[in-house]
Structure formats: structure tokens, C-alpha cells
Design a protein around this motif. Structure first.
Motif, PDB file in Angstrom:
ATOM      1  N   ARG A   4       0.859  -1.174   0.123  1.00  0.00           N
ATOM      2  CA  ARG A   4      -0.024  -0.015   0.113  1.00  0.00           C
ATOM      3  C   ARG A   4       0.796   1.153   0.111  1.00  0.00           C
ATOM      4  O   ARG A   4       0.563   2.238  -0.730  1.00  0.00           O
ATOM      5  CB  ARG A   4      -0.943  -0.093   1.242  1.00  0.00           C
ATOM      6  CG  ARG A   4      -1.910   1.056   1.421  1.00  0.00           C
ATOM      7  CD  ARG A   4      -3.027   0.972   2.399  1.00  0.00           C
ATOM      8  NE  ARG A   4      -4.002   1.872   2.222  1.00  0.00           N
ATOM      9  CZ  ARG A   4      -4.993   1.901   2.876  1.00  0.00           C
ATOM     10  NH1 ARG A   4      -5.507   0.848   3.504  1.00  0.00           N
ATOM     11  NH2 ARG A   4      -6.019   3.005   2.902  1.00  0.00           N
ATOM     12  N   ALA A   7       2.155   1.408  -3.561  1.00  0.00           N
ATOM     13  CA  ALA A   7       1.201   1.976  -4.505  1.00  0.00           C
ATOM     14  C   ALA A   7       0.966   3.586  -4.426  1.00  0.00           C
ATOM     15  O   ALA A   7       0.627   4.418  -5.264  1.00  0.00           O
ATOM     16  CB  ALA A   7      -0.178   1.158  -4.192  1.00  0.00           C
ATOM     17  N   THR A   8       0.775   3.948  -2.991  1.00  0.00           N
ATOM     18  CA  THR A   8       0.910   5.425  -2.682  1.00  0.00           C
ATOM     19  C   THR A   8       1.679   6.283  -3.091  1.00  0.00           C
ATOM     20  O   THR A   8       1.475   7.278  -3.790  1.00  0.00           O
ATOM     21  CB  THR A   8       0.531   5.720  -0.978  1.00  0.00           C
ATOM     22  OG1 THR A   8      -0.515   4.945  -0.613  1.00  0.00           O
ATOM     23  CG2 THR A   8       0.340   6.987  -0.702  1.00  0.00           C
ATOM     24  N   LEU A  11       1.174   6.486  -6.940  1.00  0.00           N
ATOM     25  CA  LEU A  11      -0.029   7.405  -7.161  1.00  0.00           C
ATOM     26  C   LEU A  11       0.165   8.590  -7.092  1.00  0.00           C
ATOM     27  O   LEU A  11      -0.192   9.582  -8.069  1.00  0.00           O
ATOM     28  CB  LEU A  11      -1.297   6.751  -6.628  1.00  0.00           C
ATOM     29  CG  LEU A  11      -1.921   5.310  -6.880  1.00  0.00           C
ATOM     30  CD1 LEU A  11      -2.787   4.814  -5.950  1.00  0.00           C
ATOM     31  CD2 LEU A  11      -2.444   5.435  -8.231  1.00  0.00           C
ATOM     32  N   LEU A  42      -0.526  -1.627 -11.195  1.00  0.00           N
ATOM     33  CA  LEU A  42      -0.508  -1.403  -9.890  1.00  0.00           C
ATOM     34  C   LEU A  42      -1.709  -2.642  -9.357  1.00  0.00           C
ATOM     35  O   LEU A  42      -1.550  -3.204  -8.099  1.00  0.00           O
ATOM     36  CB  LEU A  42      -0.914  -0.191  -9.371  1.00  0.00           C
ATOM     37  CG  LEU A  42       0.146   0.769  -8.892  1.00  0.00           C
ATOM     38  CD1 LEU A  42      -0.419   2.054  -8.558  1.00  0.00           C
ATOM     39  CD2 LEU A  42       1.127   0.216  -8.359  1.00  0.00           C
ATOM     40  N   GLN A  43      -2.657  -2.860 -10.107  1.00  0.00           N
ATOM     41  CA  GLN A  43      -3.896  -3.501  -9.651  1.00  0.00           C
ATOM     42  C   GLN A  43      -3.229  -5.029  -9.230  1.00  0.00           C
ATOM     43  O   GLN A  43      -4.157  -5.575  -8.294  1.00  0.00           O
ATOM     44  CB  GLN A  43      -5.060  -3.425 -10.673  1.00  0.00           C
ATOM     45  CG  GLN A  43      -4.872  -4.400 -11.762  1.00  0.00           C
ATOM     46  CD  GLN A  43      -5.972  -4.477 -12.564  1.00  0.00           C
ATOM     47  OE1 GLN A  43      -7.057  -4.620 -12.507  1.00  0.00           O
ATOM     48  NE2 GLN A  43      -5.764  -4.443 -14.030  1.00  0.00           N
ATOM     49  N   ILE A  46      -2.106  -5.140  -5.579  1.00  0.00           N
ATOM     50  CA  ILE A  46      -2.765  -4.611  -4.398  1.00  0.00           C
ATOM     51  C   ILE A  46      -3.479  -5.904  -4.007  1.00  0.00           C
ATOM     52  O   ILE A  46      -4.187  -6.781  -4.475  1.00  0.00           O
ATOM     53  CB  ILE A  46      -3.822  -3.827  -4.902  1.00  0.00           C
ATOM     54  CG1 ILE A  46      -3.148  -2.563  -5.520  1.00  0.00           C
ATOM     55  CG2 ILE A  46      -4.733  -3.251  -3.749  1.00  0.00           C
ATOM     56  CD1 ILE A  46      -2.393  -1.636  -4.679  1.00  0.00           C
ATOM     57  N   ASP A  50      -7.135  -3.986   0.548  1.00  0.00           N
ATOM     58  CA  ASP A  50      -6.599  -2.806  -0.189  1.00  0.00           C
ATOM     59  C   ASP A  50      -7.371  -2.531  -1.243  1.00  0.00           C
ATOM     60  O   ASP A  50      -7.230  -1.296  -1.785  1.00  0.00           O
ATOM     61  CB  ASP A  50      -5.047  -2.736  -0.171  1.00  0.00           C
ATOM     62  CG  ASP A  50      -4.342  -2.470   1.156  1.00  0.00           C
ATOM     63  OD1 ASP A  50      -5.140  -2.260   2.102  1.00  0.00           O
ATOM     64  OD2 ASP A  50      -3.090  -2.615   1.123  1.00  0.00           O
ATOM     65  N   ARG A  51      -8.057  -3.260  -1.932  1.00  0.00           N
ATOM     66  CA  ARG A  51      -8.822  -3.051  -3.251  1.00  0.00           C
ATOM     67  C   ARG A  51      -9.840  -1.833  -2.962  1.00  0.00           C
ATOM     68  O   ARG A  51      -9.642  -0.614  -3.962  1.00  0.00           O
ATOM     69  CB  ARG A  51      -9.474  -4.214  -3.753  1.00  0.00           C
ATOM     70  CG  ARG A  51      -8.343  -5.133  -4.351  1.00  0.00           C
ATOM     71  CD  ARG A  51      -9.168  -6.147  -5.245  1.00  0.00           C
ATOM     72  NE  ARG A  51      -8.031  -7.028  -5.734  1.00  0.00           N
ATOM     73  CZ  ARG A  51      -7.988  -8.460  -5.675  1.00  0.00           C
ATOM     74  NH1 ARG A  51      -9.058  -9.009  -5.030  1.00  0.00           N
ATOM     75  NH2 ARG A  51      -6.823  -9.111  -6.135  1.00  0.00           N
ATOM     76  N   TRP A  53      -9.566   0.872  -0.983  1.00  0.00           N
ATOM     77  CA  TRP A  53      -8.838   1.939  -1.015  1.00  0.00           C
ATOM     78  C   TRP A  53      -8.046   2.185  -2.203  1.00  0.00           C
ATOM     79  O   TRP A  53      -8.114   3.441  -2.729  1.00  0.00           O
ATOM     80  CB  TRP A  53      -7.689   1.720  -0.119  1.00  0.00           C
ATOM     81  CG  TRP A  53      -6.583   2.707   0.009  1.00  0.00           C
ATOM     82  CD1 TRP A  53      -6.559   3.825   0.562  1.00  0.00           C
ATOM     83  CD2 TRP A  53      -5.417   2.343  -0.967  1.00  0.00           C
ATOM     84  NE1 TRP A  53      -5.509   4.631   0.161  1.00  0.00           N
ATOM     85  CE2 TRP A  53      -4.618   3.968  -0.731  1.00  0.00           C
ATOM     86  CE3 TRP A  53      -4.945   1.509  -1.519  1.00  0.00           C
ATOM     87  CZ2 TRP A  53      -3.544   3.932  -1.417  1.00  0.00           C
ATOM     88  CZ3 TRP A  53      -3.581   1.677  -2.246  1.00  0.00           C
ATOM     89  CH2 TRP A  53      -3.037   2.991  -2.249  1.00  0.00           C
ATOM     90  N   PHE A  54      -7.677   1.114  -3.058  1.00  0.00           N
ATOM     91  CA  PHE A  54      -6.876   1.410  -4.466  1.00  0.00           C
ATOM     92  C   PHE A  54      -7.899   2.164  -5.099  1.00  0.00           C
ATOM     93  O   PHE A  54      -7.560   3.017  -6.072  1.00  0.00           O
ATOM     94  CB  PHE A  54      -6.158   0.016  -4.738  1.00  0.00           C
ATOM     95  CG  PHE A  54      -5.967   0.184  -6.180  1.00  0.00           C
ATOM     96  CD1 PHE A  54      -4.705   1.036  -6.287  1.00  0.00           C
ATOM     97  CD2 PHE A  54      -6.485  -0.350  -7.209  1.00  0.00           C
ATOM     98  CE1 PHE A  54      -4.118   1.008  -7.630  1.00  0.00           C
ATOM     99  CE2 PHE A  54      -5.870  -0.609  -8.564  1.00  0.00           C
ATOM    100  CZ  PHE A  54      -4.493   0.165  -8.702  1.00  0.00           C
TER     101      PHE A  54
END
Length: 78
Positions: A4, A7-8, A11, A42-43, A46, A50-51, A53-54
Motif C-alpha cells: 500500500r 502504491a501510494t 499514485l 498496480l492492480q 494490491i 486494500d482494493r 482503498w486502491f
């Protein structure tokens, strides 16, 4: 660093890139492609918990940058 966190960070970088692209007059299709490429990559990293949130984070980018995305399908990330 968790997935996460990673990914943050990615993003956040995408957000900055979309701003730069808009500032330089990049075509909408180019901005959409940049978004789609990052979201697609990214998907797969995840985790299921956390989906939500994503996809919420992706939706915020769509709205902030006025991208022509009508629907983000969380089911596609399984």
C-alpha cells in the motif's frame, strides 16, 4: 514498505505527472494512457483487503484530473 505504501508513492508520482502533462498541453488521450498504464500495473500488486482503498484512490485521480473514465471496476482486479 508495504504494498500500500508503494502504491501510494506510485499514485502520488502519477498525480504529479498528470499535472505536468496538463500544464504542457498533453492531449487527453495521452493523460488517459498514463493513468491506465499505472492503474493496470498496480492492480496486480494490491492485496484484496486494500482494493477498496486502491479504487478510491484511482477515482480521486480521475475526478481531480477530469479523466474520461466512466467506471472503475474493482472486480477486474481479482
Amino acid at each position: 514498505m508495504t504494498t500500500r505504501d508503494t502504491a501510494t508513492s506510485v499514485l502520488d508520482d502519477l498525480d504529479g505527472e498528470l499535472v505536468r502533462m496538463a500544464d504542457t498541453g498533453a492531449p487527453e488521450l495521452s493523460r488517459l494512457a498514463a493513468f491506465a498504464n499505472v492503474a493496470d500495473a498496480l492492480q496486480f500488486m494490491i492485496v484484496p483487503v486494500d482494493r477498496p482503498w486502491f479504487f478510491g484512490a484511482l477515482q480521486m485521480l480521475v475526478e481531480r484530473h477530469h479523466l474520461p473514465v466512466k467506471r472503475l471496476d474493482a472486480a477486474a482486479a481479482h
